[in-house]
Scaffold this active site. Structure first.
Site, PDB file in Angstrom:
ATOM      1  N   HIS A   1       0.821  -1.209   0.000  1.00  0.00           N
ATOM      2  CA  HIS A   1       0.000   0.000   0.000  1.00  0.00           C
ATOM      3  C   HIS A   1       0.860   1.266   0.000  1.00  0.00           C
ATOM      4  CE1 HIS A   1      -4.103   1.130  -0.051  1.00  0.00           C
ATOM      5  NE2 HIS A   1      -4.296   1.383   1.235  1.00  0.00           N
TER       6      HIS A   1
ATOM      7  N   ASN B   1      -6.562   6.992   4.611  1.00  0.00           N
ATOM      8  CA  ASN B   1      -7.967   7.379   4.447  1.00  0.00           C
ATOM      9  C   ASN B   1      -8.203   8.881   4.529  1.00  0.00           C
ATOM     10  OD1 ASN B   1      -8.246   4.635   4.398  1.00  0.00           O
ATOM     11  ND2 ASN B   1      -9.578   4.495   6.199  1.00  0.00           N
TER      12      ASN B   1
ATOM     13  N   ASP C   1      -0.816   2.766  -5.280  1.00  0.00           N
ATOM     14  CA  ASP C   1      -0.867   1.352  -5.614  1.00  0.00           C
ATOM     15  C   ASP C   1      -2.153   1.003  -6.349  1.00  0.00           C
ATOM     16  OD1 ASP C   1      -1.855   2.018  -2.860  1.00  0.00           O
ATOM     17  OD2 ASP C   1      -2.618  -0.041  -2.961  1.00  0.00           O
TER      18      ASP C   1
ATOM     19  N   ASN D   1      -9.076   4.112  -0.899  1.00  0.00           N
ATOM     20  CA  ASN D   1      -9.522   5.106   0.083  1.00  0.00           C
ATOM     21  C   ASN D   1      -8.727   6.411   0.016  1.00  0.00           C
ATOM     22  OD1 ASN D   1     -11.563   3.461   1.123  1.00  0.00           O
ATOM     23  ND2 ASN D   1     -10.183   2.499   2.604  1.00  0.00           N
TER      24      ASN D   1
END
Length: 250
Positions: free
Chosen positions: A19, A67, A92, A113
């Site tokens: 991520h 987020n 990613d 997100n």
């Protein structure tokens, strides 16, 4: 000015997560280009300013967790009065094979997100650089997959990818996104195997021809004759024959 943002989660725990490939990419750009100063904290992010191919650039790694990435990006864009077109985000992408790169402007979040948060704070018309990490195969495994570290074998494609992103980042800053992708593709594509070359002079069925064939005879030439040469009987006159028959008289 361009704002180049890499997405990820802050902290050593997440540093090598799939991520966090966005963080890794901007770290590579920062490390390769000496015009960038040390990282400093601003806009809820780590930022560094420098030049890429003469273009003023701010690199950013939001420290708000994935987020809430849009908070940092939105604050910086408003402070510098940047349009969405001046913002480039690297992140990613599950739906691309590992090492593949695609760029686009606008579009949906694809369930990411960090992108969803930036859309909410900035709008959708910014540039996105999608860095393929592959898919685990089932949606139930996605969270553990993206929050897991890259495997050691991933270094075979990840390290060259990050190096090339850093080398060609000036194209991103200049807005040449298609050329950026093309150069990455050409540099990272596996070499095609070469076809074996046929040996010169090979005939049908793989047999080779005589490299020194006999020269053809010129017209009118004939093969030499063999055998003993013929002898000719000397011819004699009539007077000589008569003398032999009757003898010579005194």
């Amino acid at each position: 000015m361009r704002l180049i943002v890499g997405l990820g989660n802050p902290g050593e725990k997440y540093a090598r997560n799939r991520h966090n490939i966005g963080f890794l990419a901007v770290d590579a750009i920062h490390g390769r280009n000496s015009t960038f100063g040390p990282w400093r904290s601003r806009f809820h992010a780590d930022v560094s300013e420098g030049l890429l191919d003469g273009e003023k650039v701010m690199l950013m790694k939001p420290q708000t967790y994935m987020n809430e990435s849009g908070r940092a990006v939105g604050d910086a864009a408003r402070f510098y009065k940047l349009a969405p077109a001046d913002v480039i985000v690297l992140y990613d992408e599950l739906d691309l094979p590992p090492g593949k790169v695609r760029t686009k402007v606008g579009g949906g979040s694809g369930g990411h997100n960090g992108i969803r948060s930036i859309d909410a704070h900035l709008g959708k018309e910014y540039s996105r650089v999608r860095l393929g990490i592959g898919h685990p195969g089932h949606k139930d495994r996605v969270t553990a997959y993206v929050l897991g570290d890259f495997a050691k074998v991933d270094a075979d494609w990840l390290d060259p990818l990050l190096d090339k992103i850093a080398a060609e980042a000036g194209l991103l800053a200049g807005g040449h996104h298609s050329e950026f992708c093309n150069r990455l593709h050409l540099a990272l594509a596996p070499a095609k195997p070469q076809k074996p070359r046929k040996e010169q002079g090979a005939g049908v069925g793989g047999t080779s021809r005589d490299p020194n064939p006999p020269l053809p005879r010129r017209g009118g030439d004939s093969a030499p004759k063999t055998g003993a040469p013929k002898t000719s009987t000397p011819k004699t006159g009539l007077a000589e024959q008569l003398a032999r028959m009757f003898g010579k008289k005194d």
